[in-house]
Motif scaffolding. Structure first.
Motif, PDB file in Angstrom:
ATOM      1  N   GLU A  36       0.861  -1.172   0.000  1.00 23.35           N
ATOM      2  CA  GLU A  36       0.000   0.000   0.000  1.00 23.35           C
ATOM      3  C   GLU A  36       0.903   1.228   0.000  1.00 23.35           C
ATOM      4  O   GLU A  36       1.492   1.556   1.026  1.00 23.35           O
ATOM      5  N   ARG A  61     -15.644  -0.344  -2.662  1.00 15.37           N
ATOM      6  CA  ARG A  61     -15.541   1.099  -2.534  1.00 15.37           C
ATOM      7  C   ARG A  61     -16.675   1.610  -1.654  1.00 15.37           C
ATOM      8  O   ARG A  61     -17.828   1.169  -1.778  1.00 15.37           O
ATOM      9  N   ASP A 217      -6.730   5.642   3.197  1.00 14.55           N
ATOM     10  CA  ASP A 217      -7.666   5.744   2.078  1.00 14.55           C
ATOM     11  C   ASP A 217      -8.913   6.542   2.456  1.00 14.55           C
ATOM     12  O   ASP A 217      -9.434   7.308   1.635  1.00 14.55           O
ATOM     13  N   LYS A 220      -7.953  10.216   2.440  1.00 16.60           N
ATOM     14  CA  LYS A 220      -7.712  10.658   1.061  1.00 16.60           C
ATOM     15  C   LYS A 220      -9.026  10.848   0.317  1.00 16.60           C
ATOM     16  O   LYS A 220      -9.230  11.866  -0.366  1.00 16.60           O
ATOM     17  N   ASP A 221      -9.932   9.874   0.434  1.00 20.71           N
ATOM     18  CA  ASP A 221     -11.237   9.979  -0.223  1.00 20.71           C
ATOM     19  C   ASP A 221     -12.067  11.122   0.365  1.00 20.71           C
ATOM     20  O   ASP A 221     -12.791  11.817  -0.359  1.00 20.71           O
TER      21      ASP A 221
END
Length: 345
Positions: A36, A61, A217, A220-221
């Motif tokens: 990652e 997702r 993640d 970030k999203d």
């Protein structure tokens, strides 16, 4: 609410028992392991890479339509993923290869000097696990971003841009497992304030947080979804799993100072605006930065979390470099400070 908490406990207890049973822990030649990649950035000479090695797991997702139950299952999968300590990772950049070893938390990092940027195309770095040897070792790529200029921004995350209730363990824990990147809420007006302080995204911004890398993640999203300027995200190295998930974002915050020191050394010609909140130790950490790096901190913005008692207020006023501090309760107030004092010309 009581029944809901019982359901949550049962779900986590089941997954924890599954993990203890050894079904998630062993690595054999049939397992997929992957890198990652977290960070790939630098200046006009040096670049810094960071990532971790974990057993790959299937994760859909996230969506704004996910309910709390789906988010809890996703959180359980995220935190039950097994990091791979003492793995060897080959990092290939500018036609040169470097081998690094992960620590006990499966995390690795590498800083390379004398590495001038390419002027012909975007720079890519490649990561691949070379040990342990498996049949399904996945290759990861990441674009390298170079930063320059005389001014940048360093910001905290929890209760600075995203509502986290860091001072309330119960609320913090519930948010961390029942919400995702699209259902977590930002502080009101944060997007507008951060666009203002970065001069409409023209200044580089770096995020430093006590959250662990399992939330990389999600953060970030979240930044992308809420239209908040994006930049490198530097999180806490210590691995958080199902057994200690409630510790995420807590504990010793000295690593924040170490991450800021990394940025100060990486960009020695850059001054910074620092942004944090009063709920944890951001003001004290930023005061230490002012003392250690004279002339490098232009302004400090501190969001007031809750009500300051007289003792806390007195402590803040005695901080080194207090003349650089701006305290605010809302993003609108912060924007007013920026405009009134012509902080961004």
């Amino acid at each position: 609410m009581k029944n809901l908490l019982i359901v949550i406990c049962l779900i986590f207890a089941f997954i924890l028992l599954y993990q203890i049973g050894g079904k998630l822990m062993s690595i054999n030649k049939q397992d997929k392991i992957k890198v990652e990649p977290f960070l790939a950035f630098g200046n006009d000479r040096d670049v810094f890479f960071k990532g971790r090695v974990i057993k790959a797991y299937t994760q859909k997702r996230p969506s704004s339509r996910n309910n709390w139950f789906s988010n809890i299952i996703s959180a359980a999968k995220r935190y039950s993923g097994s990091s791979v300590p003492l793995a060897k990772v080959e990092i290939t950049f500018q036609e040169k290869s470097y081998t690094v070893c992960t620590d006990e938390n499966g995390v690795f990092e590498l800083q390379i000097g004398d590495s001038k940027p390419s002027t012909e195309q975007n720079e890519l770095v490649t990561f691949q696990v070379v040990e342990p040897v498996t049949r399904k070792s996945l290759i990861a790529h990441m674009e390298v971003t170079r930063y320059s200029g005389s001014m940048g921004v360093i910001s905290d995350i929890d209760d600075t841009i995203i509502i986290s209730h860091s001072t309330d363990i119960g609320k913090k824990f519930w948010l961390s497992i029942s919400k995702n990147a699209y259902t977590r809420r930002p502080l009101p007006g944060v997007s507008e304030f951060y666009k203002k302080i970065t001069d409409d995204k023209s200044l580089p911004i770096f995020y430093v947080s006590s959250s662990d890398w399992s939330l990389f993640d999600l953060i970030k999203d979240f930044l992308r979804y809420r239209h908040i300027p994006e930049g490198p995200i530097l999180l806490k190295d210590k691995h958080i799993n199902l057994r200690n998930i409630w510790k995420s974002g807590g504990g010793d915050h000295s690593h924040k100072l170490q991450k800021i020191e990394l940025l100060m050394e990486m960009f020695p010609k850059m001054q910074f605006h620092l942004i944090g909140d009063s709920g944890q130790h951001d003001p004290e950490i930023y005061a230490q930065v002012i003392q250690d790096y004279p002339g490098r901190v232009k302004n400090v913005f501190v969001r007031i979390v809750g009500k300051l008692d007289a003792s806390r207020e007195s402590d803040l006023k005695s901080l080194h470099g207090f003349e650089h501090f701006h305290f605010f309760e809302s993003s609108e107030e912060a924007i007013e400070i920026v405009e009134k004092e012509s902080i961004i010309n």
